[in-house]
Design a protein around this motif. Sequence first.
Motif: not given
Length: 345
Positions: A83-84, A111-116, A165-166
């Motif tokens: 997550y960004l 306003g964040g972004e899920w990268l994966f 990374f979570k």
Amino acid sequence: MKTHAAPTAGTATAAKSANHQANETFARKKAKILSQLAVPLAEYADASPKGSVDAGIRDLIDELNEQAGLVTTSSCAGRVSVYLEGRKKEEKGTGGERDAATASAAGGKGGGEWLFVSHDPLAVVGEERERDWAALFGVAGGGDALVESEAGLGDGGGASRLIHFKFEPMILHVLTASHSHAQRVVQAGIEAGFRETGTVSLLGRGRMNEDATPIVAVRSMGLSFESLIGVEASTHDGASRRRCLVSPEYLKLLVQIANERFAENQKRIARFRAALNTAFAEEQEDRNVGAGGWEDSKARSIRKREEGLRRREEMMKKKKEEETAAADNQSGLDPAMTVQVPDSP
């Protein structure tokens, strides 16, 4: 010994009437939720990053929703994510200076972004060679090598955004028809290893908590973990570049740990299903009582007590009849043992 008066049928009726509003409130909410879940998978969408119910707990949700006093409101089978964080916003402070306020935490909002995102374990080895985790997670920075600690972040003057990374285990929110239902779900969750399971909305807004429908959150923080793996920083030309801050070996280690947590998470889910079925086994048998097809826990308790008293009376009556029959038989076999009862004066 203190004795308690046996409840009457009128008492049970009054108890059922007092909880009628709560039953209606819960039934209305459950019907709405189930109608949404009944939409075909191709058309269903929710507010989660995936947009649908996770396949890994679909059977669990179906079993839970079959219980008369339970319905799920949200769920996640467990996931690994990158997550960004959201951008920081500048706000004026009371002293005239500008304070930086974080617009988003690492939880997925602001306003964040899920990268994966994956709800399943990750294969450590690809078809031909080890996987490029940095590229898969969107932190390779266009092929950039590992950024050394002395490299500047945010060289272009803009604020940097951290990349996390979570791993998160299953979380399940269950709307319940009564405190009794909520307590059984909480107990099942804790016994299964979801030790942070708890209840909210314990008090209703109406008189005597008539419309109280507690919500149980089944969760465990013990399996969760998080690690900072990258950053998005501004360049001199105003663009943004994502950079990985850890080695490929470290990313691989994080994936291996996440896969181990996935396995343990599945074991706890299985234990929760078993504990839940055991907790509600008796209610499943007693579901179709009366014309309503379901009764509140308080009314059920009163009914059970009445049934117990009736069974006790029947057993005592039957025992007395057996003793009388045995005495008659004994009298017929051995007249010498007959007890003569004198007439009343």
